[in-house]
Design an enzyme around this catalytic site. Structure first.
Site, PDB file in Angstrom:
ATOM      1  N   ARG A  93       0.893  -1.172   0.000  1.00  0.00           N
ATOM      2  CA  ARG A  93       0.000   0.000   0.000  1.00  0.00           C
ATOM      3  C   ARG A  93       0.925   1.213   0.000  1.00  0.00           C
ATOM      4  NH1 ARG A  93      -5.151   1.360   3.747  1.00  0.00           N
ATOM      5  NH2 ARG A  93      -6.000  -0.043   2.173  1.00  0.00           N
ATOM      6  N   HIS A 125      -7.694   0.884  -6.027  1.00  0.00           N
ATOM      7  CA  HIS A 125      -7.799  -0.019  -4.864  1.00  0.00           C
ATOM      8  C   HIS A 125      -8.486  -1.311  -5.319  1.00  0.00           C
ATOM      9  CE1 HIS A 125      -7.832  -1.397  -0.882  1.00  0.00           C
ATOM     10  NE2 HIS A 125      -8.706  -0.593  -0.317  1.00  0.00           N
ATOM     11  N   GLN A 158     -10.216  -4.033  -2.905  1.00  0.00           N
ATOM     12  CA  GLN A 158     -11.501  -3.620  -2.343  1.00  0.00           C
ATOM     13  C   GLN A 158     -12.653  -3.982  -3.281  1.00  0.00           C
ATOM     14  OE1 GLN A 158     -12.251  -2.023   0.727  1.00  0.00           O
ATOM     15  NE2 GLN A 158     -14.268  -2.678   0.060  1.00  0.00           N
ATOM     16  N   ASP A 166     -17.614   6.934  -0.599  1.00  0.00           N
ATOM     17  CA  ASP A 166     -16.348   6.789   0.138  1.00  0.00           C
ATOM     18  C   ASP A 166     -16.069   8.126   0.816  1.00  0.00           C
ATOM     19  OD1 ASP A 166     -13.876   5.878   1.067  1.00  0.00           O
ATOM     20  OD2 ASP A 166     -12.878   5.993  -0.883  1.00  0.00           O
ATOM     21  N   CYS A 206     -16.379   1.328   1.415  1.00  0.00           N
ATOM     22  CA  CYS A 206     -15.212   0.478   1.687  1.00  0.00           C
ATOM     23  C   CYS A 206     -14.733   0.591   3.125  1.00  0.00           C
ATOM     24  CB  CYS A 206     -14.090   0.803   0.714  1.00  0.00           C
ATOM     25  SG  CYS A 206     -13.408   2.466   0.916  1.00  0.00           S
ATOM     26  N   ARG A 253     -13.203  -8.869   2.124  1.00  0.00           N
ATOM     27  CA  ARG A 253     -11.798  -8.549   1.807  1.00  0.00           C
ATOM     28  C   ARG A 253     -10.937  -9.787   2.074  1.00  0.00           C
ATOM     29  NH1 ARG A 253      -9.972  -3.344   1.909  1.00  0.00           N
ATOM     30  NH2 ARG A 253      -8.092  -4.344   1.103  1.00  0.00           N
TER      31      ARG A 253
HETATM   32  N1   CP Z   1     -11.090  -0.355   2.910  1.00  0.00           N
HETATM   33  C1   CP Z   1      -9.810  -0.389   3.283  1.00  0.00           C
HETATM   34  O1   CP Z   1      -8.896  -0.608   2.499  1.00  0.00           O
HETATM   35  O2   CP Z   1      -9.595  -0.165   4.608  1.00  0.00           O
HETATM   36  P1   CP Z   1      -8.202   0.024   5.347  1.00  0.00           P
HETATM   37  O3   CP Z   1      -7.667   1.383   4.968  1.00  0.00           O
HETATM   38  O4   CP Z   1      -8.530  -0.072   6.803  1.00  0.00           O
HETATM   39  O5   CP Z   1      -7.249  -1.054   4.900  1.00  0.00           O
HETATM   40  N1  NVA Z   2     -10.237   6.640  -0.728  1.00  0.00           N
HETATM   41  C1  NVA Z   2      -9.738   6.177   0.552  1.00  0.00           C
HETATM   42  C2  NVA Z   2      -9.896   4.712   0.679  1.00  0.00           C
HETATM   43  C3  NVA Z   2      -9.437   4.119   1.978  1.00  0.00           C
HETATM   44  C4  NVA Z   2      -9.560   2.629   2.033  1.00  0.00           C
HETATM   45  C5  NVA Z   2      -8.289   6.587   0.711  1.00  0.00           C
HETATM   46  O1  NVA Z   2      -7.514   6.432  -0.258  1.00  0.00           O
HETATM   47  O2  NVA Z   2      -7.936   7.088   1.763  1.00  0.00           O
END
Ligand code: CP
Ligand code: NVA
Length: 308
Positions: A107, A134, A137, A225, A266, A294
């Site tokens: 990530r 992502h 997700q 989101d 998400c 997930r």
């Molecule tokens: N939805 C998601 O990716 O959550 P986290 O940021 O907690 O991993």
């Molecule tokens: N759009 C959000 C998703 C988190 C899982 C971010 O990138 O922070």
């Protein structure tokens, strides 16, 4: 090398196979304690590195638990733990890690970091979120939709709010799984044009409708989101909130969707901002199934990457 970098870079038949595998694996361990191993141990002997340059609850825990259930081992590394956070090149990091581990999940912020890592790694790399997408997700989200309502093909998905990284992966999925998508949000926060055009080129209908009530008309699935993502500067928070306030998912908005429409987010959510608790905890919501899935979807992605 079988990387899982984005939904639009993975063949539809492989995506379908992963969703089916995820479903079968979920069914096979129904009712078991979370820490109990799966009967099949396809990741036995495998070591997986989980790198986080941004915070995470779901991605971190679900990957860690998923690998262990399948008999593998994990190491969770933060960006600052690694020399990568102190100037070592991405290419060198990729080559070194590939000598120790069988798969890397990362990530990170810039998509280029993910792509360069994948270019130089000699083991599979999984995208655990970048500023731009992502995919893990949305694999869980497609699985969740189908679990509740059957095939997602031909359905109408409405994304309301910020056209962000999660929205981008939904657009990728629209093209690959064959569902229509409507985006509703302010023009300044539209998804990147390339994601819209690519989905359209695959034959699905992608619309932009500024009026949220009109956009949600007939929706099978309503998704939103956070209004401020991890890569967005906090200095933009007030402007974003002002622009996005009208796109909140509340009970009034949900009344415009189909009676049996689902609601997804998400998570993490900012309750009473992008969505009200009445919707998040209401009859349309499947947000905690998404979170659970997930785990199952990523287990299928891991198996696909490793060919096990
Ligand atoms: N939805 C998601 O990716 O959550 P986290 O940021 O907690 O991993
Ligand atoms: N759009 C959000 C998703 C988190 C899982 C971010 O990138 O922070």
């Amino acid at each position: 090398m079988t990387h899982f970098l984005d939904i639009n870079k993975t063949a539809p038949s492989d995506l379908r196979q992963m969703i089916d595998t995820a479903r079968a694996m979920k069914d096979a361990r129904a009712g078991r304690p979370k820490g109990m191993a799966d009967d099949a141990q396809p990741l036995a002997g495998h070591m997986v590195a989980l790198i986080f340059e941004k915070p995470s609850t779901r991605t971190r825990v679900s990957f860690d638990v998923g690998v262990r259930q399948m008999g593998g081992q994990t190491m969770v590394l933060s960006g600052t733990d690694l020399q990568l956070g102190h100037g070592e090149t991405i290419a060198d990091t990729a080559k070194v890690l590939s000598r120790y581990v069988d798969l890397i999940m990362i990530r990170t912020f810039e998509e280029d970091v993910l792509l360069e890592l994948a270019d130089h790694a000699t083991v599979p790399v999984i995208n655990g979120l970048t500023n731009r997408s992502h995919p893990c997700q949305i694999m869980a989200d497609v699985m969740t939709y189908e679990e509740h309502r059957g095939p997602i093909k031909g359905k109408k998905v409405v994304w309301t709010g910020d056209g962000n990284n999660v929205c981008a992966s939904f657009l990728h999925a629209a093209g690959q799984f064959g569902f229509d998508m409507t985006f509703t949000g302010p023009e300044t926060l539209d998804p990147e044009r390339v994601f819209i055009e690519e989905a359209r080129a695959k034959g699905v209908n992608v619309e932009i409708i500024r009026d949220p009530a009109r956009a949600v008309e007939g929706a099978d699935l309503v998704v939103t989101d956070t209004w401020v993502s991890m890569h967005d500067s906090q200095s933009t928070k007030e402007r974003r909130h002002n622009q996005l306030r009208g796109y909140q998912v509340n009970e009034e908005l949900m009344r415009h969707a189909q009676d049996d429409a689902l609601f997804m987010h998400c998570l993490p959510a900012h309750r009473e901002e992008e969505a009200t608790s009445a919707v998040m905890d209401g009859p349309h919501s499947v947000i905690f199934d998404e979170a659970e899935n997930r785990l199952h979807a990523q287990k299928a992605v891991l198996r696909w990457c490793l060919g096990v």
